[in-house]
Design a protein around this motif. Structure first.
Motif, PDB file in Angstrom:
ATOM      1  N   HIS A  11       0.818  -1.207   0.000  1.00  0.00           N
ATOM      2  CA  HIS A  11       0.000   0.000   0.000  1.00  0.00           C
ATOM      3  C   HIS A  11       0.854   1.260   0.000  1.00  0.00           C
ATOM      4  N   TRP A  68      -6.054   1.687  -1.674  1.00  0.00           N
ATOM      5  CA  TRP A  68      -6.721   1.134  -0.492  1.00  0.00           C
ATOM      6  C   TRP A  68      -7.574  -0.091  -0.822  1.00  0.00           C
ATOM      7  N   ARG A  70      -9.162  -3.548  -1.238  1.00  0.00           N
ATOM      8  CA  ARG A  70      -8.948  -4.822  -0.544  1.00  0.00           C
ATOM      9  C   ARG A  70      -9.066  -6.021  -1.505  1.00  0.00           C
ATOM     10  N   ARG A 171      -0.408   0.555   5.368  1.00  0.00           N
ATOM     11  CA  ARG A 171      -1.813   0.736   5.742  1.00  0.00           C
ATOM     12  C   ARG A 171      -2.249  -0.181   6.875  1.00  0.00           C
ATOM     13  N   THR A 172      -1.718  -1.407   6.868  1.00  0.00           N
ATOM     14  CA  THR A 172      -2.155  -2.409   7.827  1.00  0.00           C
ATOM     15  C   THR A 172      -0.972  -3.109   8.483  1.00  0.00           C
ATOM     16  N   ASP A 174      -0.430  -6.990   9.425  1.00  0.00           N
ATOM     17  CA  ASP A 174      -0.964  -8.351   9.358  1.00  0.00           C
ATOM     18  C   ASP A 174      -0.192  -9.230  10.323  1.00  0.00           C
ATOM     19  N   SER A 195      -5.708  -9.007  10.543  1.00  0.00           N
ATOM     20  CA  SER A 195      -5.167  -7.767  10.006  1.00  0.00           C
ATOM     21  C   SER A 195      -5.662  -6.595  10.848  1.00  0.00           C
ATOM     22  N   PRO A 197      -6.032  -2.418  11.185  1.00  0.00           N
ATOM     23  CA  PRO A 197      -6.095  -1.261  10.294  1.00  0.00           C
ATOM     24  C   PRO A 197      -5.172  -0.124  10.724  1.00  0.00           C
ATOM     25  N   ILE A 198      -3.902  -0.445  10.949  1.00  0.00           N
ATOM     26  CA  ILE A 198      -2.940   0.586  11.313  1.00  0.00           C
ATOM     27  C   ILE A 198      -1.564   0.189  10.797  1.00  0.00           C
TER      28      ILE A 198
END
Length: 308
Positions: A11, A68, A70, A171-172, A174, A195, A197-198
C-alpha cells in the motif's frame, strides 16, 4: 525462457527484484492530468501504458490516492503498478512473476489474483526509453509476511515453539502465529491470523493533522510523506521532532493492538518475527524481536526465493 521477477506491491511502496537488480517507488498511479505541455521544461514525465499517459510513483504524489483496495484482483491500478514495476527493471517479453497478498486476504483471493495476473501485460514506454512489450506468462502468489519470515525462523538457532509473525506495512499490520517444530518445519493456522487497520501511514497522518490544525492550512498526506520540512506562508516548519514523536506513538499503538487481538496467546509465544517497512519501529518498543537484515525488502526477497 521467461525472465524471473519478484514484485511486492504494498500500500505504501512497490518493490521489484530480479537477482541483484531492484526498484522501489511509491504505490501511486493515476492518469496524467490534461495540463499545459511544457515540453522539455516539464517536471513530470508520464509513463505510457498501451498509449495512455500515467503518472507513477513520486510523479503522482499530488494527484493520486493510495491503493486502499482490498480486492487486488479487480483493481486495475494494482495490476498496472505491477506491470510498470517489471518494466522499470528493464523487462520485456514473457515474465515468470512471484508476488503476494496480505495474510488475511490470501486464502480468499490468491486464485483470483493469480488468474488476473496470468497473461496480463501491455506496452510500456518510459521517458526517453524505447517501448517495452511485456506480459506475465506464469504467476506465483504467496502469503505476504509468511514468505519473508519463514527464512528467518528456518535457522537452527531459533528453538521450536510458537512465533508471532507481524508484517508492519503502510496501511495495515498483518499477523499470524506459526509453530516451529523441532525438525524445523513451520506450520500455521489461518484461524490464528488477522489484520489490523494501522500501519506506518498513520505517522504522516498525525503530522498532517497537527500542522493543519495549528496553522489552519490544508496539506494532504502525500505532500508531507518523508519530507523533513514543510512551508506555511513562507515559513519553513521542521518536521523532524514531530515525525519522531509520531513514530513512537504509532509503534505503541501497533503493539497494543496486537496484544489486544491476541489476548492470552501473546504470553505463550517463544518469539516474535517482524517484517515490513515498519518493523524497525516496533522493535524499539519490543526489544529482542527477530527482524530480517533488510525488512522492507523481505517480502520481495521471499518471493524471489520461490522463483529460484
Amino acid at each position: 525462457m521467461p525472465e524471473r521477477i519478484a514484485i511486492d506491491a504494498g500500500h505504501g511502496f512497490t518493490k521489484a527484484l530480479a537477482g541483484d537488480a531492484q526498484m522501489i517507488f511509491p504505490s501511486l498511479i493515476c492518469p496524467a492530468p490534461a495540463t499545459l505541455d511544457l515540453g522539455e521544461f516539464g517536471a513530470t514525465k508520464p509513463i505510457q501504458i498501451d498509449g495512455r499517459p500515467y503518472l507513477v510513483g513520486e510523479a503522482a504524489r499530488k494527484h493520486a490516492t493510495p491503493l486502499w483496495s482490498r480486492d487486488k484482483a479487480t483493481d486495475p491500478d494494482t495490476l498496472r503498478l505491477i506491470l510498470v514495476a517489471a518494466a522499470q527493471l528493464g523487462a520485456s517479453g514473457p515474465i515468470a512473476l512471484a508476488t503476494g497478498l496480505p495474510l488475511s486476504w490470501y486464502g480468499a483471493q490468491r486464485r483470483a489474483f493469480r488468474e488476473a495476473l496470468t497473461g496480463y501485460g501491455g506496452h510500456v514506454q518510459r521517458s526517453n526509453q524505447p517501448p517495452q512489450r511485456l506480459w506475465f506468462e506464469s504467476v506465483i502468489v504467496l502469503p505476504q509476511g509468511l514468505a519473508a519470515a519463514v527464512p528467518v525462523l528456518a535457522h537452527g538457532e531459533h528453538e521450536s515453539g510458537a512465533y508471532l509473525i507481524a508484517d508492519v506495512g503502510y496501511r495495515t499490520t498483518d499477523y499470524l502465529i506459526v509453530e516451529k517444530a523441532a525438525a524445523g518445519r513451520i506450520q500455521y493456522d489461518a484461524e490464528r491470523a488477522g489484520s489490523l487497520p494501522i500501519g506506518t501511514g498513520a505517522i504522516t497522518k498525525t503530522i498532517v493533522d497537527a500542522i493543519n490544525q495549528q496553522y489552519q492550512v490544508e496539506y494532504a498526506a502525500g505532500e508531507m510523506e518523508n519530507r523533513p520540512t514543510v512551508t506555511v506562508r513562507g515559513q519553513s516548519i521542521d518536521l523532524t521532532q514531530r515525525r519522531r514523536e509520531g513514530q513512537r506513538a504509532v509503534a505503541h499503538q501497533i503493539v497494543h493492538a496486537l496484544a489486544h487481538a491476541l489476548g492470552s496467546e501473546i504470553d505463550k509465544l517463544t518469539g516474535i518475527v517482524a517484517v515490513g517497512g515498519g518493523s524497525v519501529l516496533i522493535a524499539e518498543v519490543l526489544p529482542g524481536i527477530l527482524i530480517p537484515a533488510d525488512p522492507q525488502w523481505a517480502n520481495a526477497q521471499g518471493y524471489w526465493n520461490a522463483l529460484s
